[in-house]
Motif scaffolding. Structure first.
Motif, PDB file in Angstrom:
ATOM      1  N   VAL A 381       0.838  -1.190   0.000  1.00 44.11           N
ATOM      2  CA  VAL A 381       0.000   0.000   0.000  1.00 44.11           C
ATOM      3  C   VAL A 381       0.876   1.243   0.000  1.00 44.11           C
ATOM      4  N   THR A 383       0.228   5.072   0.543  1.00 44.73           N
ATOM      5  CA  THR A 383      -0.709   6.122   0.923  1.00 44.73           C
ATOM      6  C   THR A 383      -0.089   7.460   0.576  1.00 44.73           C
ATOM      7  N   ALA A 433      -8.820   3.813  -4.448  1.00 42.26           N
ATOM      8  CA  ALA A 433      -7.521   3.185  -4.692  1.00 42.26           C
ATOM      9  C   ALA A 433      -7.277   3.142  -6.187  1.00 42.26           C
ATOM     10  N   TYR A 447       2.108  -0.991  -6.697  1.00 46.16           N
ATOM     11  CA  TYR A 447       1.589  -0.593  -5.395  1.00 46.16           C
ATOM     12  C   TYR A 447       0.092  -0.335  -5.520  1.00 46.16           C
ATOM     13  N   LEU A 448      -0.575  -0.387  -4.390  1.00 44.62           N
ATOM     14  CA  LEU A 448      -1.971   0.029  -4.330  1.00 44.62           C
ATOM     15  C   LEU A 448      -1.972   1.449  -3.784  1.00 44.62           C
ATOM     16  N   LYS A 450      -3.415   4.685  -2.421  1.00 43.12           N
ATOM     17  CA  LYS A 450      -4.609   5.104  -1.692  1.00 43.12           C
ATOM     18  C   LYS A 450      -4.479   6.571  -1.298  1.00 43.12           C
ATOM     19  N   ARG A 515     -11.884   1.022  -0.557  1.00 39.04           N
ATOM     20  CA  ARG A 515     -10.496   1.257  -0.949  1.00 39.04           C
ATOM     21  C   ARG A 515      -9.818  -0.014  -1.434  1.00 39.04           C
ATOM     22  N   GLU A 517      -8.900  -2.663  -4.889  1.00 36.61           N
ATOM     23  CA  GLU A 517      -8.401  -2.477  -6.261  1.00 36.61           C
ATOM     24  C   GLU A 517      -9.548  -2.633  -7.259  1.00 36.61           C
TER      25      GLU A 517
END
Length: 546
Positions: A381, A383, A433, A447-448, A450, A515, A517
């Motif tokens: 993740v 952020t 996301a 990466y995710l 957010k 949030r 994918e």
């Protein structure tokens, strides 16, 4: 049409004339009783009576009851003849035409319609007290004398021939008049005076509005199915509310919800007419109607409206235009089956429509569950406040690609330590996301991404909510048109792309809020499920309204 020799032989005291009527319950000839010189009408009953001894005996008993009926609004029966294989009823000959002829040629006013209804109910109640049901009340069976007095004809004939049930041929022709038939009569259930109440209510509905409570297309069996499975259309605003309420109560599909007999119907009808037209409306209308004391009291209730002058009662004539399904005129050589055997299974279109409705509901459940069961890949993740450059590890030039559901939103290249600034549009698009792909000289990492901001402050969040509401509203509009039979196949076709958009919104909105994918494959799966569900529901709605 030439009179059959057997009829002439059976009636030596009568001079037979021309045919003056015909239908599923027999043929009518004009005649004159030679000794008395009295004009009469002779109904030749269907040959089926002569072929069935039990039916013949039953009608002979019924004829005796008919001969005892003595009422100002019932056509009197003078004689019943069984001879030379014929079954013949000798009745009063009425020269004033039928309610149908008056309704279709001149039209009737609301006041005249109420007077016709009261006279009909008066005759029916007298017959019911004597133990006779009519079971074929319709405008063509309501006749006028030359002085304008209404009389009900053809009592009991349907009861004898069909034993109260509705019969039909294998080809779908119905014995009787399907436009006025009570649901319990169509289904072959036990019959009471409520069946005649229903038919009279249908006649009154037609006289007041110019149309029937149900659509008349699709043939006789389709008309009967609507009486059994659908609710009648409310009377329009042109019909005064007190009258409309009384008529609609008489058309309740369940017999227990209707008036218990013809007289209670007449009491309320007379009271409603008095409210609308004034307590002396029958006198001012100049129509002769025989009323029982209870009905007469109701007809003179204090009016809630100013008394209308007689000339206003003659305004706004309603004319009949309904073309009835053709009756079965010859039944001797045809095999008749109970219509209830066809109706019990429900209308074919509605039956298959239920399967479409079930399929649509199941597909919709799967579509709704998908966003909460598919969470996407397990990625690191990242952020990030998207209003600021994205800072990454490394010194070599790095490429950052942002994708949502397989769609690339932005690709930027720069020094990762200094930060990679995303385009302004991308900052507003990304909601819950997005997938961030970081590609350096020797490696690539996903990466995710957010954002720190609320998901609903993004185009993904707000847009998916707007699309969801729009497609739901549009689909409801289409279904409403299908229910009212204002749309056809085109509406079903339009439901497919709307369902597709609905599926996308149903997938995207929960995914954004959770949030997760927003992957491409689940998005397409949910969209296809939405299209299938929308089409199934549209087809089910159309068939239910068929």
């Amino acid at each position: 049409m030439t009179v059959a020799p057997s009829v002439v032989a059976a009636l030596p005291q009568y001079q037979l004339g021309e045919q003056i009527g015909h239908g599923g319950m027999g043929v009518v000839y004009a005649a004159v009783h030679r000794p008395l010189g009295r004009p009469v009408a002779i109904k030749r009953l269907p040959g089926l009576l002569a072929e069935d001894r039990k039916m013949s005996d039953r009608f002979e008993h019924e004829a005796r009851l008919l001969a005892r009926l003595d009422h100002p609004h019932i056509v009197p029966v003078y004689d019943y003849v069984q001879n030379h294989g014929e079954h013949l009823l000798v009745m009063e000959k009425l020269d004033g035409g039928t309610v149908w002829s008056k309704f279709s040629e001149e039209g009737v006013t609301a006041g005249q319609a109420c007077a016709i209804g009261l006279a009909t109910l008066s005759g029916l109640h007298a017959a019911h007290v004597a133990g006779v049901l009519h079971l074929d009340v319709k405008p063509k069976n309501l006749l006028f004398t030359s002085s304008g007095v209404l009389k009900v004809a053809d009592f009991g004939i349907s009861q004898v021939i069909s034993e109260g049930a509705t019969l039909m041929t294998h080809a779908g022709q119905v014995l009787g008049t399907p436009a006025y038939i009570a649901p319990e009569q169509a289904l072959g259930n036990p019959l009471t005076p409520a069946a005649d109440v229903y038919a009279t209510g249908t006649v009154l509905y037609e006289l007041l509005s110019g149309s029937l409570p149900y659509e008349s297309g699709g043939g006789a069996l389709a008309m009967i199915q609507r009486h059994v499975y659908q609710e009648p259309r409310p009377l329009g605003p042109a019909v005064p509310r007190p009258l409309a309420e009384v008529v609609m109560r008489s058309l309740a599909r369940e017999p227990q919800a209707r008036y218990r007999n013809a007289e209670t119907f007449a009491v309320d009808l007379a009271g409603a007419a008095a409210q609308v037209f004034g307590p002396d409306w029958l006198t001012r209308l100049g129509v002769r109607v025989h009323l029982s004391p209870a009905v007469a009291t109701g007809s003179t209730r204090p009016s809630q409206h100013p008394t209308q002058p007689r000339e206003t009662l003659a305004l706004n004539r309603v004319r009949g235009t309904m073309v009835d399904a053709p009756p079965v005129t010859q039944i001797g050589s045809q095999t008749l089956i109970p219509a209830s055997s066809v109706l019990a299974a429900g209308p074919p279109a509605r039956k298959t429509g239920r399967w479409f409705a079930l399929a649509g509901a199941l597909v919709a459940l799967v579509m709704l569950a998908l966003p909460f069961t598919v969470t996407g890949r397990d990625l690191p993740v990242l952020t990030q406040d998207l209003s600021q450059p994205v800072v990454l590890q490394g010194k070599a030039p790095t490429t950052l690609t942002i994708t949502v559901a397989g769609v690339t939103l932005a690709t930027v290249t720069g020094d990762p330590a200094a930060g990679l600034e995303l385009p302004g549009v991308t900052r507003w698009i990304v909601g819950g996301a997005a997938v961030a792909t970081v590609k350096g000289e020797d490696a690539q990492q996903e990466y995710l991404l957010k954002p720190l901001a609320s998901p609903m402050l993004s185009i993904m969040g707000v847009g998916s909510a707007v699309v969801l509401l729009f497609t739901l509203a549009y689909l409801e509009s289409i279904l409403r048109s299908l229910r009212r039979r204002q749309a056809g196949t085109g509406a079903v076709i339009i439901a497919a792309p709307l369902g597709f958009a609905l599926g996308v919104a149903v997938w995207l909105l929960p995914t954004v809020l959770l949030r997760n994918e927003p992957a491409l494959l689940p998005t397409l799966t949910c969209a296809l499920l939405g299209a299938v569900a929308a089409v199934c529901v549209a087809v089910a709605t159309r068939r239910a309204a068929a």
